[in-house]
Design an enzyme around this catalytic site. Structure first.
Site, PDB file in Angstrom:
ATOM      1  N   LYS A   5       8.033 -13.252  10.346  1.00  0.00           N
ATOM      2  CA  LYS A   5       7.779 -11.833  10.605  1.00  0.00           C
ATOM      3  C   LYS A   5       6.804 -11.204   9.625  1.00  0.00           C
ATOM      4  O   LYS A   5       6.308 -10.099   9.862  1.00  0.00           O
ATOM      5  CB  LYS A   5       9.081 -11.043  10.512  1.00  0.00           C
ATOM      6  CG  LYS A   5      10.186 -11.548  11.378  1.00  0.00           C
ATOM      7  CD  LYS A   5      10.008 -11.089  12.788  1.00  0.00           C
ATOM      8  CE  LYS A   5      10.948 -11.830  13.685  1.00  0.00           C
ATOM      9  NZ  LYS A   5      11.401 -11.132  14.837  1.00  0.00           N
TER      10      LYS A   5
HETATM   11  C1  LIG Z   1      14.052 -16.960  11.975  1.00  0.00           C
HETATM   12  C2  LIG Z   1      13.804 -16.417  13.335  1.00  0.00           C
HETATM   13  N1  LIG Z   1      13.607 -17.263  14.342  1.00  0.00           N
HETATM   14  C3  LIG Z   1      13.396 -16.822  15.590  1.00  0.00           C
HETATM   15  C4  LIG Z   1      13.405 -15.484  15.886  1.00  0.00           C
HETATM   16  C5  LIG Z   1      13.159 -15.048  17.289  1.00  0.00           C
HETATM   17  O1  LIG Z   1      11.857 -14.533  17.443  1.00  0.00           O
HETATM   18  P1  LIG Z   1      11.512 -13.578  18.640  1.00  0.00           P
HETATM   19  O2  LIG Z   1      12.390 -12.376  18.505  1.00  0.00           O
HETATM   20  O3  LIG Z   1      10.076 -13.255  18.502  1.00  0.00           O
HETATM   21  O4  LIG Z   1      11.823 -14.325  19.897  1.00  0.00           O
HETATM   22  C6  LIG Z   1      13.610 -14.553  14.873  1.00  0.00           C
HETATM   23  C7  LIG Z   1      13.627 -13.099  15.088  1.00  0.00           C
HETATM   24  O5  LIG Z   1      12.913 -12.526  15.739  1.00  0.00           O
HETATM   25  C8  LIG Z   1      13.778 -15.033  13.555  1.00  0.00           C
HETATM   26  O6  LIG Z   1      13.929 -14.197  12.544  1.00  0.00           O
HETATM   27  N1  LIG Z   2      15.052 -11.551  15.459  1.00  0.00           N
HETATM   28  C1  LIG Z   2      14.656 -10.265  15.111  1.00  0.00           C
HETATM   29  C2  LIG Z   2      15.097  -9.272  16.109  1.00  0.00           C
HETATM   30  C3  LIG Z   2      14.034  -8.258  16.310  1.00  0.00           C
HETATM   31  O1  LIG Z   2      12.889  -8.887  16.820  1.00  0.00           O
HETATM   32  P1  LIG Z   2      11.458  -8.216  16.828  1.00  0.00           P
HETATM   33  O2  LIG Z   2      10.495  -9.349  16.724  1.00  0.00           O
HETATM   34  O3  LIG Z   2      11.341  -7.477  18.103  1.00  0.00           O
HETATM   35  O4  LIG Z   2      11.355  -7.298  15.655  1.00  0.00           O
HETATM   36  C4  LIG Z   2      15.059  -9.959  13.677  1.00  0.00           C
HETATM   37  O5  LIG Z   2      15.049 -10.866  12.872  1.00  0.00           O
HETATM   38  O6  LIG Z   2      15.344  -8.843  13.340  1.00  0.00           O
END
Ligand SMILES: Cc1ncc(COP(=O)(O)O)c(C=O)c1O
Ligand SMILES: N[C@@H](CCOP(=O)(O)O)C(=O)O
Length: 431
Positions: free
Chosen positions: A107
């Site tokens: 992120k």
């Molecule tokens: C470590 C991790 N893997 C996978 C995901 C899933 O990603 P997305 O929400 O973009 O599908 C998240 C949170 O978003 C995460 O923090």
């Molecule tokens: N898995 C996420 C949930 C929010 O997802 P986002 O990509 O829409 O911000 C988290 O770790 O908070």
């Protein structure tokens, strides 16, 4: 670049307003009006280009002229100043490690890019203060807190589910102070996400505070996630096989960004959405019915999402055509037991330590490769195993080395406000 609301394509916005407002006035997610193909020569020469050069080409058309090139390059350089290595794990399987940024999760890229873009627009215009509201199931909160810390004109309010994030994740989002406030919600991630959406609809709140979102619903958080796939391809382009990416998915922003990269011409043959027991999309591919349901708690907690907000964008990319979608996309779900078995097996056989989210990605890839031939696969390592220390150490039966930055963090004091329902959030936002 113009964006339109996925609720009503007549509701249009430029990049700046899409970033500053997060959602369209009708609360639809913004989607770009066009997706420009990059020239074939760009992909052929990818190996010779630097990361900032690749990133600039990938994002430029989505930003248009709304941020001058020099400022955009500055934002990009601050966003991607760490490594994104592809590491081979076993025959035909590698992982793209996305956890070398400051909060050890993927992120960081989107959070930093959005902080840079919003910071630019605030400095340029007379926007006044903006409150960035974020719902997190674990990692978004920490990355947004880190990316927005000290950015002038921005207050960040993070909602996270009480007792459902790891210790390190909680420290990352509750200990920075300054312009960052953490609200500990008595509920799950879906409750946090629903409260955030409700605040956007609440005129009393929006007339007293200017709100935007730093979840992947915001285009400046979502689109930069494309960069990973370009960086991976740069390291994989010599493979003479079809490429498949397995993406541990929760809110589906990351995989959806990969699909945008493919639309721009990046030669990816297939995407696998790897899910934990929160299997709404896996079920959709089987039945054709999208049935959101309350999320269940798992060891890959950041993916505990029962109604993924980016699903509508995925449908749009595939023109809402299920058979079209199934050609380029598969989804599988795995429970905690098999996830732990995968962490254990990969450690025993290859000496590689996966975090629970990466392990779900590994399982998704393995299943896809069992059913299809002629592919080389990469799963996304979305978080550092140290973020899930208890689970990982218990599963592999060994200690994991803790980076110094995390040791420091663990000594910091948690500061959060407890809330139980939307009225509590509203009260806080109006105070
Ligand atoms: C470590 C991790 N893997 C996978 C995901 C899933 O990603 P997305 O929400 O973009 O599908 C998240 C949170 O978003 C995460 O923090
Ligand atoms: N898995 C996420 C949930 C929010 O997802 P986002 O990509 O829409 O911000 C988290 O770790 O908070």
């Amino acid at each position: 670049m113009k964006y339109f609301s996925l609720n009503n394509k007549e509701h249009k916005s430029n990049f700046e307003n899409a970033v500053v407002n997060g959602l369209a006035p009708d609360k639809g997610l913004y989607f770009p009006e066009s997706i420009e193909q990059l020239p074939v020569s760009f992909f052929e020469n990818l190996e010779k280009l630097s990361k900032p050069e690749i990133t600039f080409e990938a994002i430029k058309s989505f930003v248009g002229n709304e941020i001058p090139d020099s400022a955009l390059i500055d934002i990009i350089e601050k966003t991607i100043d760490f490594d994104f290595p592809v590491v081979e794990i076993e025959n035909k399987i590698s992982t793209l490690e996305l956890f070398h940024g400051p909060t050890l999760a993927f992120k960081d890229v989107g959070a930093r890019f959005m902080a840079g873009s919003l910071g630019y627009f605030i400095k340029k215009g007379n926007l006044g203060n903006i409150t960035v509201l974020v719902a997190t199931s674990g990692d978004t909160g920490g990355a947004v807190a880190n990316g927005f810390l000290g950015v002038k004109g921005i207050d960040v309010v993070i909602l996270y589910p009480k007792a459902k994030v790891s210790d390190i994740q909680e420290k990352q989002l509750t200990t920075l102070g300054e312009n960052i406030t953490a609200l500990e919600v008595d509920g799950n991630f879906d409750d946090c996400q629903a409260m955030v959406k409700k605040a956007f609809l609440d005129k009393e709140v929006t007339s007293s505070r200017r709100l935007t979102s730093a979840n992947s619903i915001n285009v400046a958080r979502w689109l930069p996630q494309m960069f990973y796939y370009f960086f991976a391809y740069r390291q994989l382009s010599s493979k003479n096989e079809k490429l498949v990416f397995s993406v541990p998915s929760g809110n589906f922003g990351n995989i959806c960004a990969g699909m945008m990269a493919r639309k721009m011409g990046l030669p990816i043959d297939h995407f696998v959405a790897a899910n934990n027991s929160n299997d709404v999309v896996t079920n959709y591919l089987k039945s054709g019915e999208y049935l959101p349901k309350p999320s269940v708690q798992t060891i890959s907690n950041a993916m505990d999402v029962g109604d993924p907000s980016n699903f509508v964008r995925i449908l749009k990319i595939f023109n809402e055509d299920l058979s079209n979608l199934k050609e380029g996309f598969s989804a599988y779900s795995f429970d905690d037991k098999v996830t732990k078995q995968a962490i254990h097996k990969v450690y025993e056989e290859n000496g590689y330590v996966m975090d629970p989210h990466g392990a779900v990605g590994y399982l998704g890839l393995q299943k896809f490769l069992e059913e299809h031939t002629g592919y080389y696969g990469t799963f996304l390592g979305t978080a550092h195993p140290v973020k899930f220390l208890d689970t990982v150490e218990r599963t592999i039966g060994e200690k994991v080395e803790i980076p110094d930055s995390i040791q420091d963090l663990m000594h910091r004091q948690k500061k959060s406000l407890q809330i139980s329902n939307y009225e509590d959030l509203k009260g806080y936002l109006l105070s």
